[in-house]
Design a protein around this motif. Sequence first.
Motif, PDB file in Angstrom:
ATOM      1  N   TRP A 289      66.045  22.297   3.004  1.00  0.00           N
ATOM      2  CA  TRP A 289      64.942  22.389   3.958  1.00  0.00           C
ATOM      3  C   TRP A 289      65.438  22.195   5.388  1.00  0.00           C
ATOM      4  O   TRP A 289      65.048  22.924   6.282  1.00  0.00           O
TER       5      TRP A 289
ATOM      6  N   ASP B 280      58.486  30.439  -3.563  1.00  0.00           N
ATOM      7  CA  ASP B 280      58.838  31.727  -2.958  1.00  0.00           C
ATOM      8  C   ASP B 280      59.875  31.532  -1.855  1.00  0.00           C
ATOM      9  O   ASP B 280      60.831  32.310  -1.729  1.00  0.00           O
ATOM     10  N   ARG B 281      59.712  30.485  -1.070  1.00  0.00           N
ATOM     11  CA  ARG B 281      60.681  30.220  -0.018  1.00  0.00           C
ATOM     12  C   ARG B 281      62.036  29.822  -0.600  1.00  0.00           C
ATOM     13  O   ARG B 281      63.088  30.272  -0.124  1.00  0.00           O
TER      14      ARG B 281
ATOM     15  N   ARG C  16      63.739  33.057  -2.303  1.00  0.00           N
ATOM     16  CA  ARG C  16      64.175  34.144  -1.425  1.00  0.00           C
ATOM     17  C   ARG C  16      65.092  33.672  -0.301  1.00  0.00           C
ATOM     18  O   ARG C  16      66.084  34.316   0.009  1.00  0.00           O
ATOM     19  N   GLN C  17      64.767  32.538   0.324  1.00  0.00           N
ATOM     20  CA  GLN C  17      65.527  32.120   1.495  1.00  0.00           C
ATOM     21  C   GLN C  17      66.701  31.204   1.150  1.00  0.00           C
ATOM     22  O   GLN C  17      67.720  31.225   1.838  1.00  0.00           O
ATOM     23  N   ALA C  18      66.535  30.384   0.095  1.00  0.00           N
ATOM     24  CA  ALA C  18      67.616  29.466  -0.282  1.00  0.00           C
ATOM     25  C   ALA C  18      68.395  29.945  -1.500  1.00  0.00           C
ATOM     26  O   ALA C  18      69.381  29.306  -1.897  1.00  0.00           O
ATOM     27  N   SER C  19      67.957  31.061  -2.096  1.00  0.00           N
ATOM     28  CA  SER C  19      68.637  31.649  -3.267  1.00  0.00           C
ATOM     29  C   SER C  19      68.779  30.659  -4.416  1.00  0.00           C
ATOM     30  O   SER C  19      69.796  30.630  -5.124  1.00  0.00           O
TER      31      SER C  19
ATOM     32  N   TRP D 138      58.860  38.449  -6.414  1.00  0.00           N
ATOM     33  CA  TRP D 138      60.310  38.509  -6.541  1.00  0.00           C
ATOM     34  C   TRP D 138      60.805  39.840  -7.104  1.00  0.00           C
ATOM     35  O   TRP D 138      61.980  39.969  -7.482  1.00  0.00           O
TER      36      TRP D 138
ATOM     37  N   ARG E  52      52.323  36.023   0.927  1.00  0.00           N
ATOM     38  CA  ARG E  52      53.168  36.514   2.015  1.00  0.00           C
ATOM     39  C   ARG E  52      52.411  36.545   3.345  1.00  0.00           C
ATOM     40  O   ARG E  52      52.951  36.152   4.382  1.00  0.00           O
TER      41      ARG E  52
END
Length: 594
Positions: free
Chosen positions: A23, A129-130, A133-136, A172, A204
């Motif tokens: 984060w 979702d975060r 997608r953003q932290a894989s 996803w 989204r």
Amino acid sequence: MKSQHAELIEQWRAAWPQALAVWSKFTRLRDPALCVSRVHAGKEGLTGSFAMIRLLDQSVVVDLPLVAELGLQDYGLEILAHEIGHHILAPGSAGDQFRLLARMRRALPTLEQHAPMVANLYTDLFINDRLQRQASLRMADIYRKLEQGKSQDSPASGKVWLLYMRIYENLWQLPRGDLGGAGMDDGADERLDTDAWLGARLIRVYANDWMLAAGRFATLLLPYLVEDTGALKGNDPSRYFHDTRDAARGCQTYGAQQIEDDEENGAIHPVHDKRISGLDDAEGELAEKAHRQGGGQLREPFELGDILKASGVDLSDHEIAISYYRERALPHLVRFPSRPAPETAEPQMEGLSPWEIGDPLDEIDWLQSVMQSPRPIPGVTTVRREYGREPARDIDNTPVDLDMYVDSSGSMPNPQQHTSFLALAGAVIALSALRAGSKVQVTLWSGKREVMRTPGFVRDEDMILGVLTGFFGGGTAFPIHCLRETYAVKRKRPTHILQISDSGITTMFDKDERGNSGWDISARAMEHGGAGGTMALNISTSWDQDGGGKWMQKIFGDLKRARDEQGWDIHAVAQFEDLLEFARLFSQRHYVKS
């Protein structure tokens, strides 16, 4: 077994700093409570789910045995990062949890009891979702693991869970049924696919304004909840994800009274929100317009209680009522009195005088003496300081104590269920009096033997509000004996007597249980109180001019006599809502220094 638990604890502790860094590198939370047994987890308040958060102390709790049972022991980073997300992103605070549940409950008519579960699923979507997608992180793998771990005799997943998984698949870009739910009939699939697409769009579109869309998400799930009541009893995998069910337990209850504009108008289906569907829909425009205009209504006490209990706040109806009226009274209280500091009675230096032989040696001011001559000559160049005293002025006035009697007969509302302006007015006046340094005695009364009062004149807010928010709902008989006992002798401090009632206040002038005249007791109370008396009554504002029937003529006649002979200051309010303005003016007049 112990070594296995020790190894798992070490593995998850090592994952904690990484989860915080997902984060932000500046994220700081206390270390998680990693429970090695169900008993340990239960003591921490964790049951059913494999993890939970506590907003009170910003904690994360994990049930490691259940994690191992579900085969999720290798997902420490993902699970811990998810729990941190509830502290960082959604809900983030107890106040936002209250606001979220209020929106969910409004959008789930007759199914409000499922609002905590729906709110949990909703916030999970934004967090996962975060992280995916953003932290894989491997958030999708957790759901696949749970689906693979289901035994053959496990009941089929309910429609709510199938829709929920389909939303993730849309978010996803996963194949339909990849996270579960394959094999449904085509008609159901078509409807579910449409709603799943709307749900993914909602996540989204409102990623940076998740509170606004809470009602829309609950409205989307509502028809599935109606069809899925059996699965909601605990058969779905969703039971393992209730990590915010009691998140606000022990937290302060402030901030949940206001009904916000987007809450009232946000319970629309996502298809009617043109930001989500892309359709030029009039209903969505009206909702946005109402959101911009503003509102400002307040909840009833029972509504606040339902929201707080859904958040995990463990308070009784009476305790919730105390918090409710305290918060509602705060904007109307007088400002804290500011008193100038009295002049000090400490010695004040006035000058210098010669120090002569024979004076006390410790009185020599050596600095001033040396400044006059580098070679001090006793009695010639030695000096001493002269002091004077200026007495302090007594600028504090004795505060006027308050003796309040509040009607709680059947004609009055129950403060614990609906807004009672009698209780609210009493709270405003009593708390203002406390701010001014006064002591307060409150007596709640209804029929004979239905009396609740504070233990004398006190300065305890909870004790005072506890009496004000009580309720009898019985007959009408003023407790004359309370007035008689309080003013049997003259009070040492001036005391103002305040009556909040309606026409039933005239029972104060009846005879008491000893045969004493209520008129005599009232007159003695006014004399021994020494600071006058006020009656705030829900009667006609033209009571001293109205004729009315024979019964009302007697009541108004008694009130005129009380005013003219004993000096009672009588304020008539046409409706109970006017008591709030009376309370504000009363407090300003009696507890603000001119």
